[in-house]
Design a protein around this motif. Structure first.
Motif, PDB file in Angstrom:
ATOM      1  N   PHE A 164       1.051  -1.250   0.150  1.00 39.47           N
ATOM      2  CA  PHE A 164       0.194  -0.061   0.031  1.00 39.47           C
ATOM      3  C   PHE A 164       0.714   1.138  -0.030  1.00 39.47           C
ATOM      4  N   ASP A 165       0.316   2.222  -0.656  1.00 37.98           N
ATOM      5  CA  ASP A 165       1.113   3.608  -0.488  1.00 37.98           C
ATOM      6  C   ASP A 165       0.710   4.344   0.422  1.00 37.98           C
ATOM      7  N   THR A 166       1.285   5.626   0.397  1.00 40.02           N
ATOM      8  CA  THR A 166       0.714   6.660   1.594  1.00 40.02           C
ATOM      9  C   THR A 166       0.039   7.900   0.979  1.00 40.02           C
ATOM     10  N   CYS A 167      -0.709   7.463  -0.081  1.00 39.52           N
ATOM     11  CA  CYS A 167      -1.307   8.918  -0.814  1.00 39.52           C
ATOM     12  C   CYS A 167      -2.740   8.950  -0.160  1.00 39.52           C
ATOM     13  N   VAL A 168      -2.464   9.696   1.386  1.00 41.47           N
ATOM     14  CA  VAL A 168      -3.853   9.675   1.866  1.00 41.47           C
ATOM     15  C   VAL A 168      -3.495  11.057   2.577  1.00 41.47           C
ATOM     16  N   TYR A 169      -4.401  11.808   2.668  1.00 37.17           N
ATOM     17  CA  TYR A 169      -4.226  13.371   2.511  1.00 37.17           C
ATOM     18  C   TYR A 169      -4.737  13.980   3.775  1.00 37.17           C
ATOM     19  N   HIS A 170      -4.780  13.225   4.848  1.00 37.55           N
ATOM     20  CA  HIS A 170      -4.665  13.852   6.196  1.00 37.55           C
ATOM     21  C   HIS A 170      -4.015  12.715   7.282  1.00 37.55           C
ATOM     22  N   GLN A 171      -3.499  13.643   8.421  1.00 34.34           N
ATOM     23  CA  GLN A 171      -2.919  12.913   9.479  1.00 34.34           C
ATOM     24  C   GLN A 171      -3.751  11.899  10.022  1.00 34.34           C
ATOM     25  N   PRO A 172      -5.100  11.707  10.425  1.00 37.49           N
ATOM     26  CA  PRO A 172      -5.794  10.494  10.937  1.00 37.49           C
ATOM     27  C   PRO A 172      -5.565   9.425   9.815  1.00 37.49           C
ATOM     28  N   GLY A 173      -5.661   9.699   8.633  1.00 35.63           N
ATOM     29  CA  GLY A 173      -5.674   8.462   7.639  1.00 35.63           C
ATOM     30  C   GLY A 173      -4.415   7.927   7.774  1.00 35.63           C
ATOM     31  N   ILE A 174      -3.554   8.743   7.590  1.00 33.41           N
ATOM     32  CA  ILE A 174      -1.848   8.155   7.831  1.00 33.41           C
ATOM     33  C   ILE A 174      -1.806   7.347   9.122  1.00 33.41           C
ATOM     34  N   ASP A 175      -2.128   7.866  10.149  1.00 31.27           N
ATOM     35  CA  ASP A 175      -2.144   7.282  11.480  1.00 31.27           C
ATOM     36  C   ASP A 175      -2.833   5.822  11.324  1.00 31.27           C
ATOM     37  N   LEU A 176      -3.937   5.696  10.775  1.00 32.79           N
ATOM     38  CA  LEU A 176      -4.738   4.660  10.608  1.00 32.79           C
ATOM     39  C   LEU A 176      -3.941   3.661   9.828  1.00 32.79           C
ATOM     40  N   LEU A 177      -3.572   4.114   8.716  1.00 30.05           N
ATOM     41  CA  LEU A 177      -2.774   3.103   7.696  1.00 30.05           C
ATOM     42  C   LEU A 177      -1.733   2.400   8.375  1.00 30.05           C
ATOM     43  N   ALA A 178      -0.832   3.240   9.294  1.00 29.83           N
ATOM     44  CA  ALA A 178       0.379   2.769   9.989  1.00 29.83           C
ATOM     45  C   ALA A 178       0.032   1.777  11.206  1.00 29.83           C
ATOM     46  N   ARG A 179      -1.004   1.884  11.683  1.00 28.15           N
ATOM     47  CA  ARG A 179      -1.817   1.192  12.728  1.00 28.15           C
ATOM     48  C   ARG A 179      -2.083  -0.239  12.213  1.00 28.15           C
ATOM     49  N   VAL A 180      -2.664  -0.321  11.005  1.00 27.29           N
ATOM     50  CA  VAL A 180      -3.383  -1.536  10.468  1.00 27.29           C
ATOM     51  C   VAL A 180      -2.369  -2.126   9.556  1.00 27.29           C
ATOM     52  N   VAL A 181      -1.760  -1.529   8.784  1.00 30.99           N
ATOM     53  CA  VAL A 181      -0.746  -2.216   7.906  1.00 30.99           C
ATOM     54  C   VAL A 181       0.565  -1.920   8.281  1.00 30.99           C
ATOM     55  N   PRO A 182       1.487  -3.487   8.417  1.00 27.45           N
ATOM     56  CA  PRO A 182       2.726  -3.438   8.851  1.00 27.45           C
ATOM     57  C   PRO A 182       3.435  -2.379   8.093  1.00 27.45           C
TER      58      PRO A 182
END
Length: 338
Positions: free
Chosen positions: A254-272
């Motif tokens: 998965f890439d990090t093209c998520v455009y707000h901090q809560p979204g990036i935070d969630l991505l990093a919590r769920v995906v290794p």
């Protein structure tokens, strides 16, 4: 090193769009002559990139971007094979010229000449041509119809000739649709994310990576709805008697093209961290800055910098994972002493 794995040539010189317009006009009126590819100077290419992607990449601390033709302009819904071939070839050739002019900052990823329901011979041939020219990956459209989903799922044997070539050439694909022809699906706000989410569910249901264990796929835009609904996918997998979705993570990234901090935070919590590749898709779908924070929407490095990561995890997201998922990129960088 900071590698941005998701960039598009959204600032291509206008002459390229004039060529596309002439292509479509000739399809509408066969009496018109077949257009010749645009003549674009190196200076025009430099001007189109230096004040845009290259400037922003440098300002934000990036080192290198994986660069491909503008996704929304791939136009795979146009059903004429010759038109698709010529458009993909000229678009890819322009990307190759950008890389040739700025080899320290760009590496090439190709567009494929897909059409709805068409054979994949042309796509395989263009992939081979581009890899021979130094491209390190491809963009794969799971819905060439542009929002009507007439193609079989990505796990269907229809796609196998392309996967066989990808495995042979050792290149990954980024799942990326083009424009939407369906007014029910806004291209940037719905169609793209629908495709990301649909592709992952297809992988959950299918046996693709059992047949192709070396195949690697990057799902962009943070995976669409996937991280937010990981529990749903786990529950559905159990209900269908399928393996846990976590088993896909040997092949799916998965890439990090998520455009707000809560979204990036969630991505990093769920995906290794091992499965996250830094990316911005700058000058793409969302432009400008968040009026509440003043941070550019697509300045994803600012969000990743705020994550609580170990030094090892940070290195993987910013560099290591891209070099592992795109081994031809790694080989190019090593050859350049980087």
């Amino acid at each position: 090193m900071i590698i941005d794995c998701h960039g598009h040539y959204t600032t291509v010189p206008g002459a390229q769009q004039e060529f596309r317009d002439a292509q479509l006009a000739a399809l509408a009126d066969p009496a018109l002559p077949a257009p010749s590819p645009a003549t674009i100077s190196d200076d025009a290419i430099r001007e189109s990139v230096e004040g845009n992607q290259l400037r922003i990449l440098r300002e934000r601390g990036g080192d290198l971007m994986l660069f491909s033709p503008r996704a929304s302009s791939m136009g795979h819904h146009v059903t004429d094979p010759a038109t698709a071939r010529a458009w993909a070839e000229t678009s890819n050739d322009l990307v190759a010229r950008v890389v040739g002019l700025f080899p320290q900052h760009f590496a090439a990823v190709c567009q494929l000449p897909q059409i709805p329901g068409g054979a994949l011979d042309d796509a395989v041939a263009e992939l081979r041509r581009c890899v021979d020219a130094g491209f390190v990956g491809c963009n794969l459209n799971p819905d060439p119809s542009g929002g009507f989903w007439t193609s079989p799922p990505l796990t269907d044997p229809y796609w196998y000739p392309l996967y066989e070539a990808m495995v042979e050439l050792d290149v990954p694909a980024m799942v990326h649709v083009s424009g939407s022809c369906n007014p029910s699906f806004h291209a940037l706000g719905a169609h793209y994310l629908n495709a990301d989410t649909s592709a992952f569910m297809q992988f959950v249901e299918g046996e693709l990576f059992t047949r192709f264990p070396a195949l690697r796929v990057v799902i962009p835009h943070g995976g669409g709805a996937v991280p937010y609904h990981w529990g749903r996918y786990r529950g559905l997998a159990i209900r269908m008697g399928r393996p846990d979705p976590g088993t896909l993570l040997s092949n799916v990234f998965f890439d990090t093209c998520v455009y707000h901090q809560p979204g990036i935070d969630l991505l990093a919590r769920v995906v290794p961290a091992e499965n996250i590749l830094f990316a911005s898709e700058m000058l793409g779908a969302v432009r400008g800055a968040d009026p509440e924070t003043g941070v550019a929407w697509d300045d994803t490095k600012a969000y990743v910098d705020r994550l609580e990561l170990t030094a090892e995890q940070r290195q993987k997201i910013f560099e290591g994972n891209a070099r592992r998922v795109y081994p031809r990129l790694d080989a190019q960088l090593r050859a350049a002493g980087r």
